[in-house]
Design a protein around this motif. Structure first.
Motif, short mmCIF file in Angstrom:
data_model
loop_
_atom_site.label_atom_id
_atom_site.label_comp_id
_atom_site.label_asym_id
_atom_site.label_seq_id
_atom_site.Cartn_x
_atom_site.Cartn_y
_atom_site.Cartn_z
N VAL A 67 -22.48 -17.12 -31.72
CA VAL A 67 -22.80 -16.94 -30.56
C VAL A 67 -24.25 -18.48 -30.18
CG1 VAL A 67 -25.10 -16.44 -29.31
CG2 VAL A 67 -23.40 -14.88 -30.79
N ASP A 68 -23.14 -19.05 -28.96
CA ASP A 68 -23.55 -20.49 -29.03
C ASP A 68 -24.73 -20.35 -27.77
OD1 ASP A 68 -22.13 -20.54 -26.32
OD2 ASP A 68 -20.36 -20.81 -27.62
N THR A 69 -25.01 -19.43 -27.21
CA THR A 69 -25.73 -19.24 -26.11
C THR A 69 -25.98 -17.69 -25.34
OG1 THR A 69 -24.28 -20.27 -24.41
CG2 THR A 69 -26.05 -19.02 -23.25
N VAL A 70 -27.54 -17.46 -26.20
CA VAL A 70 -28.76 -16.19 -26.58
C VAL A 70 -29.06 -16.01 -24.87
CG1 VAL A 70 -30.12 -15.43 -27.22
CG2 VAL A 70 -29.34 -16.44 -28.46
N ALA A 71 -29.04 -14.85 -23.63
CA ALA A 71 -29.59 -14.29 -23.05
C ALA A 71 -31.03 -13.67 -23.21
CB ALA A 71 -28.32 -14.43 -21.98
N HIS A 72 -31.34 -14.03 -23.04
CA HIS A 72 -32.83 -12.94 -23.41
C HIS A 72 -33.54 -12.25 -22.45
CE1 HIS A 72 -35.90 -11.07 -25.59
NE2 HIS A 72 -36.88 -11.77 -25.27
N LEU A 73 -33.02 -10.96 -21.82
CA LEU A 73 -33.89 -10.06 -20.85
C LEU A 73 -33.81 -9.07 -21.32
CD1 LEU A 73 -31.07 -11.97 -19.84
CD2 LEU A 73 -30.31 -9.81 -18.47
N ASN A 74 -34.02 -9.08 -22.61
CA ASN A 74 -35.31 -7.64 -22.74
C ASN A 74 -37.19 -8.09 -22.44
OD1 ASN A 74 -34.93 -4.93 -23.56
ND2 ASN A 74 -34.87 -5.59 -25.80
#
Length: 341
Positions: A67-74
């Motif tokens: 993974v190079d990008t994390v989208a934290h929507l939680n």
């Protein structure tokens, strides 16, 4: 080579839809969706991994999937859906801490996008007409989702100092609304009667769920971090205007009655109310969105009013009336506040 994006909270509506958006994006090679339960809705071409971000195992997922990008929507705003306030805080705060610890140990991570909330600004009579990103709350949120959001942003700032090589974007969304999403705000406006705070007419600024997804996508596709960014549709609605558009009667109650009415609403499961929600319904909030346009490069498709009317078009229907119950709760609280116990 395109991005490999990990999305948290994919079993919730916005997370699932964001996976679909990313799956259709040519700049994204792979999408990995993470949650503790399998999503009940489509998540596009994303690979689902059953994992709890509160557990250090999330670090292995990031490493194994490159993974190079994390989208934290939680980051959750609804205690009932989370299983209670204690569980909600664990997911929001402890989950974010563990996720950021995993991100810190991931040498290939290049971008972090965090879905935050304008709730960090609180809501009071001392607020400016429009909050800019460099302004703090006049009254700091002391409980609930607002407090969680403040803590989450604090941990993100710490992560940014430790990993200056990672491009960080934190999007502070106004209340998200739309034809499919369910939030405390959408639940409120589908109630048969709307409790309001006597003597106040809150300013509401909203963002359409489709615009929220496109703003998140714009942050994911940036090579550089956008930092803190307010995201909202243009214009404001007063609470009384919104109630008229919704065709709902209002029930003005004295401020001391807010707690009682909120308890009735929560127990009836008509809306997932919290004390800070009643405070917001008294004062509302306005956001300056200059950075959204100039830094993030995002222009919303829907104004606040258009987002609200699109929500109404999909949600009109008959609800069982709880007007007598709400009136009784308000009257009881008013007597209690006046010393007639």
């Amino acid at each position: 080579m395109g991005r490999v994006v990990l999305v948290t909270g994919v079993s919730r509506h916005l997370g699932g839809r964001f996976c679909e958006v990313l799956s259709d994006c040519p700049e994204v090679d792979r999408v990995v969706g993470v949650d503790v339960v399998p999503p009940p809705h489509p998540i596009g071409d994303a690979t689902f991994v059953r994992a709890d971000i509160r557990n250090p195992v999330i670090a292995r997922v990031i490493a194994q999937e490159d993974v190079d990008t994390v989208a934290h929507l939680n980051v959750i705003a609804t205690p009932l859906s989370a299983g209670g306030r204690v569980t909600m805080k664990e997911i929001n705060v402890i989950g974010t801490m563990q996720l950021l610890a995993a991100c810190q140990r991931a040498p290939g991570l290049a971008r972090l996008v965090v879905k935050s909330s304008a709730a960090v600004y609180g809501s009071s009579h001392r607020d400016p007409a429009m909050f800019t990103e460099d302004q703090g709350p006049r009254v700091v949120p002391r409980a609930g989702f607002g407090k969680d959001s403040v803590e989450v942003e604090g941990y993100v700032r710490g992560f940014s100092r430790r990993r200056p090589d990672v491009a960080v974007s934190v999007l502070r969304f106004a209340n998200i609304i739309g034809p499919r999403i369910s939030t405390p705000m959408t639940d409120y406006f589908t109630m048969p009667v709307l409790p309001t705070v006597l003597g106040f007419d809150a300013r509401l600024q909203l963002v359409h769920e489709d615009d929220a997804l496109q703003a998140l996508l714009a942050a994911v596709l940036r090579d550089e971090g956008a930092g803190l960014v307010n995201v909202a549709g243009d214009g404001v609605l007063s609470l009384s205007q919104a109630a008229r558009l919704a065709g709902r009667p209002t029930l003005p109650v004295p401020a001391p009655a807010g707690g009682w009415v909120g308890q009735v609403v929560r127990r009836s499961r008509l809306a997932d109310f919290s004390p800070d929600q009643m405070q917001f319904l008294a004062h509302g909030r306005g956001l300056d969105t200059t950075r959204m346009r100039e830094v993030l490069g995002f222009e919303p498709r829907y104004t606040t009013r258009e987002a609200f009317t699109d929500f109404l078009a999909a949600r009109r229907g008959v609800q069982p009336t709880l007007l007598p119950t709400l009136v009784h709760a308000a009257a009881r609280a008013e007597r209690w506040a006046g010393g007639d116990r």
